[in-house]
Scaffold this motif. Sequence first.
Motif, PDB file in Angstrom:
ATOM      1  N   TYR A  53      -3.055  -5.757  10.066  1.00  0.00           N
ATOM      2  CA  TYR A  53      -2.181  -5.114   9.089  1.00  0.00           C
ATOM      3  C   TYR A  53      -3.025  -4.269   8.137  1.00  0.00           C
ATOM      4  O   TYR A  53      -4.109  -4.687   7.705  1.00  0.00           O
ATOM      5  N   PHE A  54      -2.520  -3.054   7.780  1.00  0.00           N
ATOM      6  CA  PHE A  54      -3.203  -2.175   6.841  1.00  0.00           C
ATOM      7  C   PHE A  54      -2.271  -1.833   5.688  1.00  0.00           C
ATOM      8  O   PHE A  54      -1.153  -1.364   5.909  1.00  0.00           O
ATOM      9  N   GLN A  55      -2.739  -2.044   4.463  1.00  0.00           N
ATOM     10  CA  GLN A  55      -1.926  -1.757   3.285  1.00  0.00           C
ATOM     11  C   GLN A  55      -1.723  -0.258   3.093  1.00  0.00           C
ATOM     12  O   GLN A  55      -0.661   0.190   2.672  1.00  0.00           O
ATOM     13  N   ARG A  56      -2.742   0.538   3.406  1.00  0.00           N
ATOM     14  CA  ARG A  56      -2.705   1.965   3.120  1.00  0.00           C
ATOM     15  C   ARG A  56      -2.250   2.807   4.320  1.00  0.00           C
ATOM     16  O   ARG A  56      -1.892   3.964   4.171  1.00  0.00           O
ATOM     17  N   PRO A  92       5.928  -1.050  10.881  1.00  0.00           N
ATOM     18  CA  PRO A  92       5.953  -1.474   9.470  1.00  0.00           C
ATOM     19  C   PRO A  92       5.896  -2.996   9.373  1.00  0.00           C
ATOM     20  O   PRO A  92       6.356  -3.704  10.278  1.00  0.00           O
ATOM     21  N   LEU A  93       5.337  -3.498   8.296  1.00  0.00           N
ATOM     22  CA  LEU A  93       5.065  -4.928   8.181  1.00  0.00           C
ATOM     23  C   LEU A  93       6.307  -5.798   8.304  1.00  0.00           C
ATOM     24  O   LEU A  93       6.352  -6.716   9.134  1.00  0.00           O
ATOM     25  N   THR A 313       0.567  -7.314   0.422  1.00  0.00           N
ATOM     26  CA  THR A 313       0.855  -5.884   0.372  1.00  0.00           C
ATOM     27  C   THR A 313       0.291  -5.196  -0.869  1.00  0.00           C
ATOM     28  O   THR A 313       0.212  -3.973  -0.925  1.00  0.00           O
ATOM     29  N   LEU A 314      -0.080  -5.988  -1.903  1.00  0.00           N
ATOM     30  CA  LEU A 314      -0.728  -5.452  -3.097  1.00  0.00           C
ATOM     31  C   LEU A 314      -2.035  -6.191  -3.284  1.00  0.00           C
ATOM     32  O   LEU A 314      -2.354  -7.105  -2.535  1.00  0.00           O
ATOM     33  N   SER A 315      -2.802  -5.799  -4.298  1.00  0.00           N
ATOM     34  CA  SER A 315      -4.044  -6.509  -4.587  1.00  0.00           C
ATOM     35  C   SER A 315      -3.683  -7.856  -5.177  1.00  0.00           C
ATOM     36  O   SER A 315      -3.307  -7.961  -6.339  1.00  0.00           O
ATOM     37  N   GLY A 316      -3.762  -8.886  -4.333  1.00  0.00           N
ATOM     38  CA  GLY A 316      -3.348 -10.212  -4.763  1.00  0.00           C
ATOM     39  C   GLY A 316      -4.508 -11.171  -4.758  1.00  0.00           C
ATOM     40  O   GLY A 316      -5.661 -10.783  -4.804  1.00  0.00           O
ATOM     41  N   SER A 317      -4.178 -12.446  -4.700  1.00  0.00           N
ATOM     42  CA  SER A 317      -5.214 -13.472  -4.724  1.00  0.00           C
ATOM     43  C   SER A 317      -4.979 -14.439  -3.592  1.00  0.00           C
ATOM     44  O   SER A 317      -3.875 -14.614  -3.108  1.00  0.00           O
TER      45      SER A 317
END
Length: 328
Positions: A53-56, A92-93, A313-317
């Motif tokens: 999977y790629f976020q961008r 798409p995811l 999907t975002l900068s998470g933890s």
Amino acid sequence: MPLMRAPRAVPFLMALALVLLVCQTGHAQAALLMDEPFGFFGFLNPTGHDAIYFQRICAETPVKLRRCAPGEDGAVITRYQGIAHYDWIAMPLLPYLYAVDSGSEVPTRADRKAVTDLRDKYHEAHLASLGKGVPRGGNVKRGWSQFVGVAYDRRIYAFRFATTEAQDDALIAQMNAGENRSRFNLLYRNCADFNRGILNFYFPRTFQRSILPDAGITTPRQVTYKLLRYAREHPETQLAVFDIPQVPGNRNRSRSNKSIVQSLITSGYVVPLAFISPYIAGGVIVDYLVWGRYPLGLKHVQVLTPEKMESLTLSGSGEVPRGAGAPL
């Protein structure tokens, strides 16, 4: 009165702050998706499947990539056997996981008819470009249904790692320019080999094929283990691990991913091998005990739900599981 001169450190600090800001906004993330095996084929070959999977990176079509627009959640890219003669497909995811476009549309439980309806609806709306002759697929011969609503069939683990704009743009250009024609081979050009190649694009000369374990055959668990081991030695990878549960109702629970030699042992294939040659059977057992266990330590990782995928999907933890990537 003469103007006071700014301290010499000020321009340097301003430049450093600008560099840090650019570096921070220039990073995104990708994730290796390890899909558990399921069904009759998963019993015969319990190695499972994997994808990235790629976020961008987004799918302009199932076979053409582009940079994502604001608000888009990225795409999953993977290799399947002979889908309209293409080597790889991009999805798409959320449709890849649940066959819908919004997390609020995902049912908490879905029987086989509901899953079939969701997949058919998505196929009719979005996958016409693959052609009319692409088979749906079933338990024995797979088709387009294997990359729409994957989470109804099996549990998925996501191993997220950091990427840069330059890397993602270069991958888009390379894959769009390359010949996307299927040359699938279960032993030496399978889904795990495809992902091994992409990981080597981001981490050059890291994911190499080896004779032992698994007789040189690449498997999803093997690639995942190597990524975990690499991330332990390179903290800048920012690895985080997530659990995407299987949606109940459609199938029995999927099984854990196994290596080739572990499959031979746990499925009982090693018994007839022992009758043919005790030395071969002994070699399989030694291969497994010395090289092929691939501990991943997945008992305590963050669980993702359809409406709360932000950590992916975002900068998470997330946390690298304890013991993951530890030497055998």
